[in-house]
Every structure is written in C-alpha cells, then in structure tokens.
Design a protein around this motif. Structure first.
Motif, PDB file in Angstrom:
ATOM      1  N   GLN A   4      -4.251   4.623   8.121  1.00 39.04           N
ATOM      2  CA  GLN A   4      -4.227   5.536   8.309  1.00 39.04           C
ATOM      3  C   GLN A   4      -3.037   5.478   7.193  1.00 39.04           C
ATOM      4  O   GLN A   4      -2.545   7.170   6.373  1.00 39.04           O
ATOM      5  N   HIS A   5      -2.617   4.904   6.766  1.00 38.67           N
ATOM      6  CA  HIS A   5      -1.521   5.013   5.592  1.00 38.67           C
ATOM      7  C   HIS A   5      -2.058   5.040   4.315  1.00 38.67           C
ATOM      8  O   HIS A   5      -0.871   5.226   3.495  1.00 38.67           O
ATOM      9  N   ALA A   6      -2.879   4.471   3.843  1.00 45.24           N
ATOM     10  CA  ALA A   6      -3.218   4.276   2.811  1.00 45.24           C
ATOM     11  C   ALA A   6      -3.714   5.599   2.041  1.00 45.24           C
ATOM     12  O   ALA A   6      -3.904   6.091   2.618  1.00 45.24           O
ATOM     13  N   HIS A   7      -3.828   5.673   1.011  1.00 42.03           N
ATOM     14  CA  HIS A   7      -3.982   6.863   0.231  1.00 42.03           C
ATOM     15  C   HIS A   7      -5.928   6.643   0.009  1.00 42.03           C
ATOM     16  O   HIS A   7      -5.961   8.273  -0.205  1.00 42.03           O
ATOM     17  N   GLY A   8      -6.222   6.358   0.659  1.00 44.96           N
ATOM     18  CA  GLY A   8      -7.656   6.285   0.065  1.00 44.96           C
ATOM     19  C   GLY A   8      -8.764   4.962   0.882  1.00 44.96           C
ATOM     20  O   GLY A   8      -7.781   4.391   1.220  1.00 44.96           O
TER      21      GLY A   8
ATOM     22  N   ILE B 132       0.446  -0.850  -0.003  1.00 46.71           N
ATOM     23  CA  ILE B 132       0.206  -0.481   0.060  1.00 46.71           C
ATOM     24  C   ILE B 132       0.585   1.506   0.015  1.00 46.71           C
ATOM     25  O   ILE B 132       0.453   2.414  -0.982  1.00 46.71           O
ATOM     26  N   ARG B 133       2.190   1.165   0.910  1.00 47.06           N
ATOM     27  CA  ARG B 133       2.513   2.825   1.308  1.00 47.06           C
ATOM     28  C   ARG B 133       3.631   2.991   0.157  1.00 47.06           C
ATOM     29  O   ARG B 133       4.426   3.727  -0.566  1.00 47.06           O
TER      30      ARG B 133
ATOM     31  N   VAL C  52       3.223   1.607  -3.571  1.00 44.37           N
ATOM     32  CA  VAL C  52       2.346   1.560  -5.295  1.00 44.37           C
ATOM     33  C   VAL C  52       1.223   2.812  -5.514  1.00 44.37           C
ATOM     34  O   VAL C  52       1.502   3.476  -4.050  1.00 44.37           O
ATOM     35  N   GLY C  53       1.311   3.738  -6.586  1.00 47.20           N
ATOM     36  CA  GLY C  53       0.516   4.305  -6.645  1.00 47.20           C
ATOM     37  C   GLY C  53      -0.492   4.008  -5.971  1.00 47.20           C
ATOM     38  O   GLY C  53      -0.849   6.169  -5.683  1.00 47.20           O
ATOM     39  N   LEU C  54      -1.206   3.583  -6.102  1.00 44.16           N
ATOM     40  CA  LEU C  54      -2.997   3.989  -5.724  1.00 44.16           C
ATOM     41  C   LEU C  54      -2.842   2.295  -3.940  1.00 44.16           C
ATOM     42  O   LEU C  54      -3.008   1.437  -4.831  1.00 44.16           O
ATOM     43  N   GLY C  55      -2.518   2.687  -3.362  1.00 48.66           N
ATOM     44  CA  GLY C  55      -2.832   2.029  -2.017  1.00 48.66           C
ATOM     45  C   GLY C  55      -4.274   2.396  -1.020  1.00 48.66           C
ATOM     46  O   GLY C  55      -4.416   3.345  -1.082  1.00 48.66           O
ATOM     47  N   ILE C  56      -4.877   1.263  -1.464  1.00 48.58           N
ATOM     48  CA  ILE C  56      -6.373   1.452  -0.631  1.00 48.58           C
ATOM     49  C   ILE C  56      -6.821   0.523   0.166  1.00 48.58           C
ATOM     50  O   ILE C  56      -5.928  -0.507   0.134  1.00 48.58           O
ATOM     51  N   ALA C  57      -7.220   0.635   1.246  1.00 44.93           N
ATOM     52  CA  ALA C  57      -7.477   0.050   2.493  1.00 44.93           C
ATOM     53  C   ALA C  57      -9.500   0.103   2.492  1.00 44.93           C
ATOM     54  O   ALA C  57     -10.392   0.584   2.033  1.00 44.93           O
ATOM     55  N   VAL C  58      -9.726  -1.351   2.788  1.00 41.23           N
ATOM     56  CA  VAL C  58     -11.537  -1.302   2.740  1.00 41.23           C
ATOM     57  C   VAL C  58     -12.033  -0.514   4.207  1.00 41.23           C
ATOM     58  O   VAL C  58     -10.780  -0.633   5.306  1.00 41.23           O
TER      59      VAL C  58
END
Length: 175
Positions: free
Chosen positions: A138-142, A120-121, A123-129
């Motif tokens: 807290q560390h995801a882009h979205g 997640i940290r 890649v260009g787009l790190g998303i958490a559910v």
C-alpha cells in the motif's frame, strides 16, 4: 509496473538496494539440524542484478539477518555494498547516502515486509514484491508482478534500466 511515474522515478536512480528474505529468496528460512541455514536464489534475479551493475548502477543489500549464503551470493553477483544483521535499515541508508554522496531521490529499494517500509517511504523509488505484506504494498511506489525469489528483483532491475535507456543494449549483448 511500468507507469510514467515509476519510469520518471527510476531514471534518477544511482543506487539500487535489495532486501534478501522474501525478495531475493522466497522468504522461507531453511534451518538445518546443525544450526546452519541455506537459501535458494533465482537465476533470473541474479542475471538482472549483473546487468544493472554493468549499466552503471551501484547496488547494495541490507538485511536484518546474518547469512553466509547471502554473503557468498553477493560476492558472486558483484554487489557493491553488503550490510547483514542490520535491523534498523534507515541507519544503513543514511550511511550509504553520505558515503556515496547521493540524495534519497537517487536511491531505489526493493522490499517485502515492515522493516523495509521506512526505506521504501524515504527513497525516490520504493518497490514491493508481489507477495509483500499488504501494508507495505500500500505504501510502495509500485509492486512487481513477480513474487519474491521468483523474478521480482529482475523486474526491478529492468524497470531501472528501461527508464535509463540501458536495457536494450544489455539484452542485445546476448544476441
């Protein structure tokens, strides 16, 4: 989840990676007396993945667990790359980057727990559910609005497709 920054990041995505437990499933492990397991998957997520693939985005699953059910689901959906039993997900990411000749900025990852955090940290787009571990969120882009196994993967797929201008056509194919 649709901020300008997320859409900008999503526009560059060529590879969308999914974790399984807690992302494509609700995170529960159903173990049967004979030692086998079963998992439940949401059809909304499956349809989103199929649409994403048809839009031209390559897909991958990276999971720390081995699972026949996941292998069957990946095959049914047409997932391009399947890696099961890989706890160090960065090794797999590096392999995929090399194999597909991509940069980290061209990759998205949807995850829920600490083993997903390094990807997640990176890649260009790190998303958490939505129900991901708080530290991961807290560390995801979205963060998705939907919980893992309840449409979060569909949101992730549609975000990428919306950013790339392919979502409307994918939906219109059903009119």
């Amino acid at each position: 989840m649709d901020t300008i920054d997320l859409l900008t990041r999503a526009k560059a995505i060529r590879l969308a990676i999914f974790d399984v437990d807690g992302v494509l499933t609700d995170g529960r492990l159903y173990l049967l007396p004979d030692g086998s397991e079963f998992k439940t998957f949401h059809t909304l997520d499956g349809q989103g993945i199929k649409m994403l693939i048809r839009s031209g985005v390559t897909t991958a699953i990276i999971s720390g667990r081995h699972s026949t059910a996941v292998a069957q689901r990946a095959t049914a959906l047409g997932i391009h790359h399947l890696y099961l039993g890989h706890e160090d997900k960065l090794i797999v990411l590096d392999e995929l980057l090399h194999k597909l000749q991509l940069s980290p900025e061209q990759v998205a990852h949807l995850g829920d727990d600490l083993p997903d955090l390094p990807i997640i940290r990176r890649v260009g787009l790190g998303i958490a559910v939505a129900n991901a571990d708080a530290f991961v969120r807290q560390h995801a882009h979205g963060v998705t609005q939907a919980r893992g196994g309840e449409g979060a993967a569909r949101e992730y797929c549609e975000l990428i497709m919306r950013a790339q201008g392919t979502l409307n056509a994918a939906q219109a194919a059903y009119l």
